[in-house]
Design a protein around this motif. Structure first.
Motif, PDB file in Angstrom:
ATOM      1  N   ASN A  34       0.826  -1.208   0.000  1.00 46.84           N
ATOM      2  CA  ASN A  34       0.000   0.000   0.000  1.00 46.84           C
ATOM      3  C   ASN A  34       0.864   1.264   0.000  1.00 46.84           C
ATOM      4  O   ASN A  34       0.592   2.235   0.714  1.00 46.84           O
ATOM      5  N   SER A  35       1.907   1.250  -0.811  1.00 47.35           N
ATOM      6  CA  SER A  35       2.837   2.379  -0.878  1.00 47.35           C
ATOM      7  C   SER A  35       2.161   3.596  -1.474  1.00 47.35           C
ATOM      8  O   SER A  35       1.330   3.490  -2.385  1.00 47.35           O
ATOM      9  N   GLN A  36       2.539   4.749  -0.973  1.00 51.54           N
ATOM     10  CA  GLN A  36       1.974   6.009  -1.446  1.00 51.54           C
ATOM     11  C   GLN A  36       3.104   6.926  -1.918  1.00 51.54           C
ATOM     12  O   GLN A  36       4.131   7.033  -1.243  1.00 51.54           O
ATOM     13  N   VAL A  37       2.893   7.573  -3.048  1.00 56.59           N
ATOM     14  CA  VAL A  37       3.863   8.533  -3.554  1.00 56.59           C
ATOM     15  C   VAL A  37       3.466   9.930  -3.072  1.00 56.59           C
ATOM     16  O   VAL A  37       2.318  10.334  -3.207  1.00 56.59           O
ATOM     17  N   THR A  38       4.423  10.648  -2.505  1.00 60.45           N
ATOM     18  CA  THR A  38       4.206  12.046  -2.132  1.00 60.45           C
ATOM     19  C   THR A  38       5.133  12.927  -2.970  1.00 60.45           C
ATOM     20  O   THR A  38       6.133  12.462  -3.520  1.00 60.45           O
ATOM     21  N   ARG A  39       4.786  14.197  -3.046  1.00 64.62           N
ATOM     22  CA  ARG A  39       5.605  15.153  -3.805  1.00 64.62           C
ATOM     23  C   ARG A  39       5.927  16.339  -2.898  1.00 64.62           C
ATOM     24  O   ARG A  39       5.278  17.379  -2.949  1.00 64.62           O
ATOM     25  N   PRO A  40       6.950  16.192  -2.046  1.00 62.74           N
ATOM     26  CA  PRO A  40       7.234  17.249  -1.066  1.00 62.74           C
ATOM     27  C   PRO A  40       7.798  18.527  -1.678  1.00 62.74           C
ATOM     28  O   PRO A  40       7.738  19.585  -1.051  1.00 62.74           O
ATOM     29  N   VAL A  41       8.368  18.429  -2.889  1.00 60.39           N
ATOM     30  CA  VAL A  41       8.950  19.620  -3.523  1.00 60.39           C
ATOM     31  C   VAL A  41       8.456  19.703  -4.960  1.00 60.39           C
ATOM     32  O   VAL A  41       8.500  18.720  -5.705  1.00 60.39           O
ATOM     33  N   TRP A  42       7.962  20.898  -5.325  1.00 61.62           N
ATOM     34  CA  TRP A  42       7.606  21.190  -6.720  1.00 61.62           C
ATOM     35  C   TRP A  42       8.009  22.638  -6.981  1.00 61.62           C
ATOM     36  O   TRP A  42       7.308  23.572  -6.636  1.00 61.62           O
ATOM     37  N   ASN A  43       9.164  22.793  -7.551  1.00 59.30           N
ATOM     38  CA  ASN A  43       9.735  24.112  -7.789  1.00 59.30           C
ATOM     39  C   ASN A  43       9.934  24.282  -9.290  1.00 59.30           C
ATOM     40  O   ASN A  43      11.031  24.101  -9.820  1.00 59.30           O
ATOM     41  N   MET A  44       8.835  24.585  -9.979  1.00 59.89           N
ATOM     42  CA  MET A  44       8.837  24.677 -11.442  1.00 59.89           C
ATOM     43  C   MET A  44       8.293  26.032 -11.883  1.00 59.89           C
ATOM     44  O   MET A  44       7.274  26.503 -11.355  1.00 59.89           O
ATOM     45  N   CYS A  45       8.941  26.630 -12.881  1.00 64.37           N
ATOM     46  CA  CYS A  45       8.401  27.846 -13.464  1.00 64.37           C
ATOM     47  C   CYS A  45       7.238  27.491 -14.369  1.00 64.37           C
ATOM     48  O   CYS A  45       6.949  26.311 -14.618  1.00 64.37           O
ATOM     49  N   GLU A  46       6.564  28.496 -14.901  1.00 63.00           N
ATOM     50  CA  GLU A  46       5.371  28.241 -15.712  1.00 63.00           C
ATOM     51  C   GLU A  46       5.696  27.476 -16.985  1.00 63.00           C
ATOM     52  O   GLU A  46       4.825  26.812 -17.559  1.00 63.00           O
ATOM     53  N   ASN A  47       6.950  27.526 -17.440  1.00 62.49           N
ATOM     54  CA  ASN A  47       7.364  26.793 -18.636  1.00 62.49           C
ATOM     55  C   ASN A  47       7.906  25.403 -18.326  1.00 62.49           C
ATOM     56  O   ASN A  47       8.361  24.695 -19.229  1.00 62.49           O
ATOM     57  N   GLY A  48       7.867  25.014 -17.041  1.00 61.95           N
ATOM     58  CA  GLY A  48       8.245  23.658 -16.677  1.00 61.95           C
ATOM     59  C   GLY A  48       9.719  23.443 -16.462  1.00 61.95           C
ATOM     60  O   GLY A  48      10.210  22.309 -16.629  1.00 61.95           O
ATOM     61  N   PHE A  49      10.445  24.465 -16.047  1.00 61.38           N
ATOM     62  CA  PHE A  49      11.867  24.319 -15.763  1.00 61.38           C
ATOM     63  C   PHE A  49      12.095  24.543 -14.270  1.00 61.38           C
ATOM     64  O   PHE A  49      11.581  25.515 -13.687  1.00 61.38           O
ATOM     65  N   GLY A  50      12.860  23.657 -13.678  1.00 59.18           N
ATOM     66  CA  GLY A  50      13.086  23.715 -12.237  1.00 59.18           C
ATOM     67  C   GLY A  50      13.350  22.312 -11.712  1.00 59.18           C
ATOM     68  O   GLY A  50      13.955  21.483 -12.403  1.00 59.18           O
ATOM     69  N   HIS A  51      12.867  22.012 -10.514  1.00 53.00           N
ATOM     70  CA  HIS A  51      13.095  20.682  -9.955  1.00 53.00           C
ATOM     71  C   HIS A  51      11.926  20.259  -9.077  1.00 53.00           C
ATOM     72  O   HIS A  51      11.125  21.091  -8.622  1.00 53.00           O
ATOM     73  N   ALA A  52      11.851  18.952  -8.870  1.00 57.43           N
ATOM     74  CA  ALA A  52      10.794  18.366  -8.040  1.00 57.43           C
ATOM     75  C   ALA A  52      11.366  17.178  -7.288  1.00 57.43           C
ATOM     76  O   ALA A  52      12.375  16.597  -7.690  1.00 57.43           O
ATOM     77  N   VAL A  53      10.700  16.803  -6.199  1.00 55.30           N
ATOM     78  CA  VAL A  53      11.095  15.636  -5.413  1.00 55.30           C
ATOM     79  C   VAL A  53       9.859  14.794  -5.157  1.00 55.30           C
ATOM     80  O   VAL A  53       8.809  15.314  -4.740  1.00 55.30           O
ATOM     81  N   TYR A  54       9.975  13.485  -5.427  1.00 58.69           N
ATOM     82  CA  TYR A  54       8.910  12.519  -5.146  1.00 58.69           C
ATOM     83  C   TYR A  54       9.464  11.498  -4.154  1.00 58.69           C
ATOM     84  O   TYR A  54      10.592  11.023  -4.317  1.00 58.69           O
ATOM     85  N   SER A  55       8.673  11.118  -3.170  1.00 56.99           N
ATOM     86  CA  SER A  55       9.129  10.145  -2.175  1.00 56.99           C
ATOM     87  C   SER A  55       8.141   8.990  -2.081  1.00 56.99           C
ATOM     88  O   SER A  55       6.926   9.175  -2.246  1.00 56.99           O
ATOM     89  N   ILE A  56       8.677   7.814  -1.803  1.00 54.90           N
ATOM     90  CA  ILE A  56       7.845   6.620  -1.670  1.00 54.90           C
ATOM     91  C   ILE A  56       8.519   5.664  -0.704  1.00 54.90           C
ATOM     92  O   ILE A  56       9.751   5.617  -0.610  1.00 54.90           O
ATOM     93  N   THR A  57       7.725   4.907   0.048  1.00 55.22           N
ATOM     94  CA  THR A  57       8.249   3.912   0.980  1.00 55.22           C
ATOM     95  C   THR A  57       8.137   2.528   0.364  1.00 55.22           C
ATOM     96  O   THR A  57       7.089   2.154  -0.157  1.00 55.22           O
TER      97      THR A  57
END
Length: 548
Positions: free
Chosen positions: A47-70
């Motif tokens: 029953n693993s769940q994906v979270t997205r603690p970081v979403w640092n993207m400009c409107e054109n989709g450039f930047g970075h993101a973090v996804y975590s899962i157990t």
């Protein structure tokens, strides 16, 4: 794997002399034992769940993101970096130095400092160095036409064109997914004993599945609207794979034996099922229809590849017609169906083998536990030369040919100095044969057979002929691992490396093989796989179709 007392009944395993030929290996299809399938069943079971603690993207989709899962009691995080790549720098070739996106699968949840480090280094890929907290390194390029079209459609308040989604099948395609210590990332030993990551390529498959979810999020972010779930589910992650992958199967023979043994044992078990339940029969009928639709939707520009697809299309209705209610409700129906398929082409047979395994998770899924191995090839110096000669005669007759014939030594494998990647040269037309890598297994074994005496021990023989040491070890390891060796001449004129690529990629879970030459192919991974909020239905996406 089950112990001997509780092991299910089995029909005889297929002969290695048939299974381990390149042409058949190059007809492989994904199965429920493929690594992506095994991983997603594990995630669903926990029953693993994906979270997205970081979403640092400009409107054109450039930047970075973090996804975590157990997974297995450990947290893993995908750090995704999206960059503005000039069109003239976008290429799937390994010589590329810039990509639309770069990724690191991180051990744990990275803090701000670690995120900053990865954001700074990951876009440079091989030009950077990493730490033991970095488990997998990857990069991907956009499918420019589909990504831009999807963004434009979403911004205009409509969904992307269904035909274009079906034809392409992914928003981005990876050009490398590196593991096992490359460029300073963690060696496999760091996490191989952890629950959930112990199987082959589990960390890499987790990375790919998370990347696929990131591509969905990115196009929705830039398009400012949500994709239709059916379209999103069909958007997997593409991959371009070339010669760099091919030698793996040669340099890891005991691992290859574990993979093939698991699949062949699964096939032997389901063929031994005496009677099918009604629900199993219904499942098999549904899978036959699904496979027919999948193959109808699979088209490639390559004439040879398309011809093989067309042959499956022609032969599939005949197999379906054999599956009458009388046969399916009688004794040993799958063994009868398998026997009937002997008149079909190799590609049709291998598709049917994968299909027959599919409904029988309770019978075969335990085999996935034996697909990783820490076995290594060892030398037995006490063996007599007569015993070694018997093994050569029994297992290696296919290799004992005349390598003075230019066709038998037409090619040579080497490692590119610039990219440290395997390459293939033409021995009689190109320089560099003196740098040949030891993938000429058949020729080395033939040389061994020519020099082997009929008396004495292996120890005495190698003391006088130490250059045969690797070949002797190879022959001895095959005795107890019958599916470890590709039974074709890998330097011969007829060797097509793409057959090795397809075999390995099918174990990853790849489908929609799109060969671009006999040395590289595009594929699709995770197509039809559950989205990150659909893991409660993680086990029914074999050969997915666009027609829902």
């Amino acid at each position: 794997m089950l112990d001997d007392q509780s092991a299910p009944a089995m029909m005889p395993l297929r002969a290695p002399s048939d299974v381990m030929r390149l042409r058949r290996m190059g007809a492989s299809f994904p199965t429920r034992l493929s690594f992506l399938r095994v991983l997603l069943r594990r995630l669903a079971g926990e029953n693993s769940q994906v979270t997205r603690p970081v979403w640092n993207m400009c409107e054109n989709g450039f930047g970075h993101a973090v996804y975590s899962i157990t997974l297995g009691g450990h947290v893993y995080s995908l750090v995704a970096v999206s960059t503005d790549l000039p069109p003239d720098q976008r290429t799937d070739r390994v010589i590329a130095t810039a990509w639309d996106s770069a990724y690191v699968l991180y051990d744990g949840v990275p803090d701000t400092q670690e995120i900053a480090r990865i954001v700074a280094t990951a876009p440079h890929q091989e030009a950077s160095r990493y730490t033991e907290s970095d488990l997998v390194l990857s990069r991907a390029n956009k499918s420019v036409r589909l990504f831009a079209h999807a963004v434009d459609a979403l911004r205009a308040g409509r969904q992307p064109d269904a035909d274009l989604v079906q034809q392409t099948g992914y928003l981005m395609r990876t050009t490398a997914v590196y593991g096992n210590g490359k460029f300073g990332i963690a060696d496999r030993d760091v996490f191989a004993d952890r629950p959930g990551l112990g199987g082959p390529f589990m960390a890499e498959m987790l990375t790919v599945w998370l990347i696929r979810g990131f591509t969905h999020d990115l196009v929705e972010h830039v398009g400012q609207a949500l994709l239709d779930p059916h379209l999103k589910r069909h958007l997997g992650i593409g991959n371009s794979t070339g010669l760099g992958m091919a030698p793996f199967l040669v340099s890891h023979p005991l691992l290859l034996n574990a993979w093939i043994t698991a699949r062949e044992t699964a096939l032997a078990r389901v063929r031994a099922v005496e009677f099918l339940r009604v629900d199993q029969i219904e499942h098999l009928y549904n899978l036959m229809s699904r496979a027919a639709q999948h193959i109808a939707e699979w088209n490639v520009p390559d004439k040879i590849g398309q011809g093989r697809i067309d042959q499956i299309r022609q032969e599939w209705p005949g197999l379906t017609a054999i599956m009458t209610p009388e046969l399916m409700s009688g004794g040993y129906p799958l063994d009868q169906l398998w026997s009937a398929a002997e008149t079909c082409g190799i590609d049709t047979q291998e598709c049917l083998a994968a299909l027959m395994i599919e409904p029988f998770g309770a019978l075969v899924d335990d085999l996935a536990d034996a697909m990783a191995t820490d076995q290594t090839a060892t030398l037995n110096p006490a063996m007599t030369c007569v015993e070694l000669g018997d093994a050569l005669a029994r297992d290696w007759a296919w290799a004992l040919c005349d390598y003075a014939d230019p066709k038998a030594c037409h090619q040579f494998w080497y490692v590119s100095e610039a990219k440290a990647e395997p390459r293939l040269g033409l021995r009689h037309a190109e320089p560099g044969a003196e740098l040949e890598s030891p993938l000429d297994i058949a020729r080395r074994v033939a040389d061994l057979a020519a020099d082997l005496p009929k008396t004495g021990t292996v120890a005495a023989f190698l003391a006088a002929n130490p250059h045969h040491r690797a070949a002797v070890r190879r022959v001895q390891s095959l005795i107890a691992a019958p599916y470890s060796e590709i039974r074709d001449n890998l330097i011969g004129q007829d060797c097509l490396p793409i057959d090795m690529l397809r075999c390995k990629l099918s174990f990853f879970g790849a489908a929609k093989f799109d060969p671009k030459s006999d040395r590289w192919t595009r594929i699709t991974l995770c197509q039809g796989a559950p989205l990150r909020d659909e893991l409660d239905n993680a086990d029914d996406w074999w050969l997915p179709t666009f027609a829902a």
